[in-house]
Design an enzyme around this catalytic site. Sequence first.
Site, PDB file in Angstrom:
ATOM      1  N   LYS A  83      -2.074  -1.598  -3.896  1.00 31.24           N
ATOM      2  CA  LYS A  83      -2.950  -0.424  -3.841  1.00 31.24           C
ATOM      3  C   LYS A  83      -2.136   0.849  -3.924  1.00 31.24           C
ATOM      4  CE  LYS A  83      -5.984   1.932  -0.662  1.00 31.24           C
ATOM      5  NZ  LYS A  83      -6.388   2.073   0.700  1.00 31.24           N
ATOM      6  N   LYS A 125       0.862  -1.183   0.000  1.00 28.81           N
ATOM      7  CA  LYS A 125       0.000   0.000   0.000  1.00 28.81           C
ATOM      8  C   LYS A 125       0.894   1.227   0.000  1.00 28.81           C
ATOM      9  CE  LYS A 125      -3.580   2.444   2.523  1.00 28.81           C
ATOM     10  NZ  LYS A 125      -4.560   2.397   3.603  1.00 28.81           N
TER      11      LYS A 125
HETATM   12  C1  PBG Z   1      -7.469   3.578   5.500  1.00 23.51           C
HETATM   13  C2  PBG Z   1      -7.713   3.395   4.045  1.00 23.51           C
HETATM   14  C3  PBG Z   1      -7.494   4.302   3.009  1.00 23.51           C
HETATM   15  C4  PBG Z   1      -7.977   3.705   1.860  1.00 23.51           C
HETATM   16  C5  PBG Z   1      -8.446   2.461   2.219  1.00 23.51           C
HETATM   17  N1  PBG Z   1      -8.265   2.273   3.580  1.00 23.51           N
HETATM   18  C6  PBG Z   1      -6.983   5.675   3.010  1.00 23.51           C
HETATM   19  C7  PBG Z   1      -5.653   5.992   3.498  1.00 23.51           C
HETATM   20  O1  PBG Z   1      -4.792   5.137   3.678  1.00 23.51           O
HETATM   21  O2  PBG Z   1      -5.478   7.173   3.754  1.00 23.51           O
HETATM   22  C8  PBG Z   1      -7.977   4.346   0.504  1.00 23.51           C
HETATM   23  C9  PBG Z   1      -9.051   3.891  -0.380  1.00 23.51           C
HETATM   24  C10 PBG Z   1      -9.326   4.768  -1.536  1.00 23.51           C
HETATM   25  O3  PBG Z   1      -8.674   5.797  -1.784  1.00 23.51           O
HETATM   26  O4  PBG Z   1     -10.258   4.417  -2.251  1.00 23.51           O
HETATM   27  N2  PBG Z   1      -6.253   3.147   5.954  1.00 23.51           N
HETATM   28 ZN    ZN Z   2      -5.861   3.999   8.040  1.00 21.94          ZN
END
Ligand code: PBG
Ligand code: ZN
Length: 322
Positions: A244, A191
């Site tokens: 992601k 991520k």
């Molecule tokens: C929370 C989370 C996020 C997303 C999914 N879970 C945001 C982040 O890490 O700030 C992003 C999902 C998206 O942008 O569609 N940890």
């Molecule tokens: Zn988070």
Amino acid sequence: MTRFRRLRGSARLREMVRETRVSKSELIYPIFIEEGEGIKKPVDSMPGVYRYSIDTADEMLSEAAKSGISGVLIFGIPAHKDEQASSAYDENGVTQTAIRYIKKNYPELLVIADVCLCEYTSHGHCGVVSDGKILNDETLPLLAKMSVSLAKAGADIIAPSDMMDGRVAAIREALDENGFPDIPIMAYSAKFASGYYSPFRDAAESAPCFGDRKTYQMDPANGREALREIEEDIFEGADIVMVKPALAYLDIVRAARDRFDLPIAAYNVSGEYSMVKAAAQNGWIDEKRIVMENLTAIKRAGADIIITYHALEAAKWLEEQE
Ligand code: PBG
Ligand code: ZN
């Protein structure tokens, strides 16, 4: 003489030799459930996406259940936020209550529960904060507690998105010890600290109130490190690994596909959705065509599962094609 065009002459021929197909069962739809009643708030930066309280979500949930997609990825938005993210592991928290409701009324939908503290903390970071630092090891027990509580509520899959080191092992151990050895973990393994998440942070009210997420999410420049993250999560017990965002990271999806044999999920995130919607609303692109092209590309890169805000629309378009 080689004539590639021989196999492009008709729709039938093209369909016969098509290498990659997207199917509805590969799609997962992310949903936002807010604590309260009578709420259906549009997310301005994500046309077509709403925040529902659970009592108003039936129309959307029954559409999802009928669409042929595999399930929903649930994000809860609690009324109460604090330093310890206590609503995250409250048995009667918004997410737990919503999961019980969905499993009871829409048993055909898989419910994947996102595990992270940022929607539940007053500061909006994904872990416990002390002296302006996001603490790793102090966060793990809270993530484990949250996972067990979501599994108790009926979640089919636990999906940690926090990016703390060692969280998959901590969650696996807690699930096993609490009678959930059969609940799979879908780890957000690679991520990245991405600009593509900003619409989501409006939707989930989870923007950090100081600093950024760069000390725990990955540097967009690092491909080899992504493979190490994935390898580590597999070692700790992940059943499905995720990359992601999706589109700017298809090389990572491909590299992971070539190296690992478990299912790979790709998250086509909020910013990717918003860009397509905005251009489509301006009449600059053909939305259906672009979405199908993007989903096909994600699949072609090697993903088995695609999480996308376009899931319901894509399911309809796939139905039309059949
Ligand atoms: C929370 C989370 C996020 C997303 C999914 N879970 C945001 C982040 O890490 O700030 C992003 C999902 C998206 O942008 O569609 N940890
Ligand atoms: Zn988070």
